[in-house]
Design a protein around this motif. Structure first.
Motif, PDB file in Angstrom:
ATOM      1  N   UNK A 244       0.838  -1.193   0.000  1.00 31.88           N
ATOM      2  CA  UNK A 244       0.000   0.000   0.000  1.00 31.88           C
ATOM      3  C   UNK A 244       0.877   1.248   0.000  1.00 31.88           C
ATOM      4  N   UNK A 245       0.772   2.096  -1.038  1.00 33.52           N
ATOM      5  CA  UNK A 245       1.638   3.279  -1.094  1.00 33.52           C
ATOM      6  C   UNK A 245       1.244   4.324  -0.050  1.00 33.52           C
ATOM      7  N   UNK A 246       2.236   5.078   0.441  1.00 35.22           N
ATOM      8  CA  UNK A 246       1.999   6.164   1.381  1.00 35.22           C
ATOM      9  C   UNK A 246       1.790   7.468   0.610  1.00 35.22           C
ATOM     10  N   UNK A 247       1.299   8.529   1.352  1.00 37.24           N
ATOM     11  CA  UNK A 247       0.998   9.814   0.706  1.00 37.24           C
ATOM     12  C   UNK A 247       2.256  10.448   0.153  1.00 37.24           C
ATOM     13  N   UNK A 248       3.350  10.416   0.947  1.00 36.66           N
ATOM     14  CA  UNK A 248       4.603  11.007   0.475  1.00 36.66           C
ATOM     15  C   UNK A 248       5.122  10.276  -0.755  1.00 36.66           C
ATOM     16  N   UNK A 249       4.956   8.955  -0.730  1.00 39.03           N
ATOM     17  CA  UNK A 249       5.403   8.163  -1.875  1.00 39.03           C
ATOM     18  C   UNK A 249       4.606   8.505  -3.116  1.00 39.03           C
ATOM     19  N   UNK A 250       3.294   8.755  -2.908  1.00 40.78           N
ATOM     20  CA  UNK A 250       2.446   9.102  -4.054  1.00 40.78           C
ATOM     21  C   UNK A 250       2.884  10.430  -4.655  1.00 40.78           C
ATOM     22  N   UNK A 251       3.104  11.456  -3.774  1.00 42.19           N
ATOM     23  CA  UNK A 251       3.525  12.772  -4.271  1.00 42.19           C
ATOM     24  C   UNK A 251       4.879  12.675  -4.984  1.00 42.19           C
ATOM     25  N   UNK A 252       5.779  11.907  -4.355  1.00 37.46           N
ATOM     26  CA  UNK A 252       7.100  11.757  -4.979  1.00 37.46           C
ATOM     27  C   UNK A 252       6.992  11.059  -6.339  1.00 37.46           C
ATOM     28  N   UNK A 253       6.122  10.094  -6.404  1.00 35.57           N
ATOM     29  CA  UNK A 253       5.929   9.391  -7.678  1.00 35.57           C
ATOM     30  C   UNK A 253       5.348  10.312  -8.738  1.00 35.57           C
ATOM     31  N   UNK A 254       4.413  11.195  -8.299  1.00 31.26           N
ATOM     32  CA  UNK A 254       3.829  12.136  -9.263  1.00 31.26           C
ATOM     33  C   UNK A 254       4.898  13.088  -9.795  1.00 31.26           C
ATOM     34  N   UNK A 255       5.738  13.607  -8.855  1.00 31.10           N
ATOM     35  CA  UNK A 255       6.800  14.520  -9.289  1.00 31.10           C
ATOM     36  C   UNK A 255       7.777  13.838 -10.240  1.00 31.10           C
ATOM     37  N   UNK A 256       8.174  12.625  -9.867  1.00 31.70           N
ATOM     38  CA  UNK A 256       9.099  11.898 -10.743  1.00 31.70           C
ATOM     39  C   UNK A 256       8.458  11.611 -12.093  1.00 31.70           C
ATOM     40  N   UNK A 257       7.160  11.285 -12.077  1.00 30.34           N
ATOM     41  CA  UNK A 257       6.456  11.014 -13.326  1.00 30.34           C
ATOM     42  C   UNK A 257       6.398  12.222 -14.231  1.00 30.34           C
ATOM     43  N   UNK A 258       6.196  13.423 -13.607  1.00 30.93           N
ATOM     44  CA  UNK A 258       6.166  14.647 -14.417  1.00 30.93           C
ATOM     45  C   UNK A 258       7.510  14.901 -15.076  1.00 30.93           C
ATOM     46  N   UNK A 259       8.588  14.736 -14.248  1.00 31.09           N
ATOM     47  CA  UNK A 259       9.927  14.954 -14.807  1.00 31.09           C
ATOM     48  C   UNK A 259      10.215  13.958 -15.924  1.00 31.09           C
TER      49      UNK A 259
END
Length: 475
Positions: A244-259
């Motif tokens: 189960x992903x955490x909130x920080x992990x989700x935000x970090x994943x979104x940022x990495x995905x954008x880059x």
């Protein structure tokens, strides 16, 4: 089967009934050579051309005079696009047996069509250029040259194999398999083709969902701990252990995905532009190459015509030298005077007189107005004295050449024999036979007709009628 020692026809016994030589092993070798030839025929029927080549080479190794094996090996080479090797086998076959040999027709069909022969040479040059480009790692140019070769020679096996190997190098597996299937249609059991196909099939391995996945992909999935499945038209890649992903992990994943998305967009647009420019360059290079090949072919044709003109000019100069003397005097008159002098000194030297008279044969093309009265009088008197013996002399020379199968050498002598004695029907008959042997069919027909007209109701005329009927039925 004949004896290798005396030429006598062999029986079922293991020794020659003519000379007593032991021919048991000789007969076994010939039987084995024929067995290899029959095996090659069966392989050709199932398009196992590589196996047929091996069997035919073994057959020729056992019996180098096996004309049928040489001819079939040439056909197999021609089928896989190896034209020069095919010509080599047919030339060997023709040197072994020149009469009633189909290899003569094969050679004539290729060599008489100069345009086709030049195109074959151009194909070999382009294939060699493709090899050079492969060594230089210029695979795009190599593909262009190979496609030109295959458009002119679709059965060129080596070109298909090289193109498949380039596709394997570029990891274009489907195109490689397509080219290898063409190779197998030409030669079903070629070792190189089967080796390449095994490599391609090992990569294009079907998975459970009906799609294709390479060994490399499956190994990477095992290392990553993922598995792949299909949902409708979408392919899902899911980790084996879900967490189960955490909130920080989700935000970090979104940022990495954008880059990563921006980077992918940048690196996808630029390569597309580069590919477009390379495609335009390739088309331009292909057009320039086509124009260069056309110019090269035109230059070769002009060079061939120029060489032919030089040869014709040299022949005309030689004829002119024979026609005129060193100081420009008419050579025919000198030859006639020399013949008359020879006759006066030695009337029995008919060979010398004939040699002198051959020098005035070019004068037969002159008009009567170009010949003086004294020239014609001397010539007619000399013919009155020597024409019969000259005819006998040339008749013997021509007939000897005919018996020795030198038909080209027999023709001029038989022509002179009939020229000096118009009643020599036998010389005219053998002249017709010589024309026929050298494929001068129209001249042979005319000579046979003249035999019939000059000596009707004779045995020779009947033979001429029979030969003429046979020629008319064949041609």
């Amino acid at each position: 089967m004949i004896c290798y020692k005396c030429g006598c026809t062999l029986s079922e016994k293991d020794y020659c009934t003519g000379c007593g030589a032991d021919v048991g092993m000789y007969k076994k070798i010939l039987f084995l050579s024929n067995r290899y030839y029959n095996d090659a025929l069966e392989m050709c029927q199932v398009r196992d051309l590589s196996g047929a080549i091996v069997s035919l080479k073994q057959s020729i190794k056992l019996n180098r005079n096996n004309v049928d094996a040489h001819n079939l090996l040439g056909l197999v080479y021609f089928e896989i696009g190896e034209v020069m090797e095919a010509l080599g086998e047919w030339v060997i076959s023709n040197s072994i047996r020149s009469e009633k040999n189909i290899a003569t027709d094969y050679i004539r069909l290729i060599s008489e069509n100069q345009t086709q022969f030049d195109a074959m040479n151009q194909n070999l040059k382009k294939f060699n250029q493709a090899l050079e480009q492969c060594y230089r790692d210029s695979l795009d140019y190599a593909i262009i040259h190979l496609k030109k070769v295959l458009s002119a020679a679709p059965n060129y096996l080596k070109a298909h194999q090289l193109l498949a190997l380039i596709c394997i190098r570029l990891e274009d597996w489907e195109k490689a398999r397509h080219e290898l299937e063409k190779c197998m249609a030409i030669d079903s059991k070629n070792i190189i083709t089967m080796r390449y196909m095994a490599e391609v099939e090992a990569v294009l391995t079907p998975v459970d969902d009906g799609h294709v996945r390479s060994k490399k992909t499956k190994t990477e999935e095992q290392k990553r701990g993922t598995y792949t499945y299909k949902s409708g038209n979408d392919t899902i890649i899911q980790p084996v252990h879900k967490r189960q992903p955490r909130a920080l992990t989700v935000l970090l994943s979104i940022g990495i995905g954008a880059v990563v998305g921006l980077a992918v967009a940048y690196f996808l647009i630029l390569p597309a532009k580069i590919v477009s420019v390379e495609e335009n360059s390739s088309r331009t290079i292909a057009a320039v190459s086509e124009e260069k090949d056309k110019i090269t072919a035109d230059y070769d044709s002009l060079q061939h015509n120029y060489n032919k003109i030089l040869v014709d000019n040299e022949e005309l100069n030689e004829k002119l030298k024979a026609y005129t003397g060193s100081e420009g005097n008419v050579g025919a008159t000198d030859s006639l005077m020399l013949a008359a002098k020879t006759y006066i000194e030695n009337p029995d030297s008919i060979s010398e007189i004939a040699r002198c008279l051959e020098g005035i044969e070019l004068a037969d093309s002159m008009d009567d107005t170009d010949k003086s009265e004294s020239y014609r009088a001397l010539y007619n008197k000399l013919m009155e004295l020597t024409s019969e013996r000259l005819s006998e002399y040339y008749h013997k020379l021509g007939y000897d050449s005919y018996k020795n199968d030198d038909f080209e050498g027999a023709i001029p002598n038989l022509q002179r024999a009939y020229k000096y004695n118009r009643s020599d029907g036998e010389a005219l008959f053998y002249l017709a036979k010589s024309y026929e042997k050298t494929d001068q069919i129209d001249k042979a027909k005319e000579a046979y007709v003249e035999v019939i007209n000059s000596s009707p109701d004779t045995e020779r005329a009947q033979k001429a009628e029979t030969e003429l009927a046979r020629i008319n039925s064949q041609y």
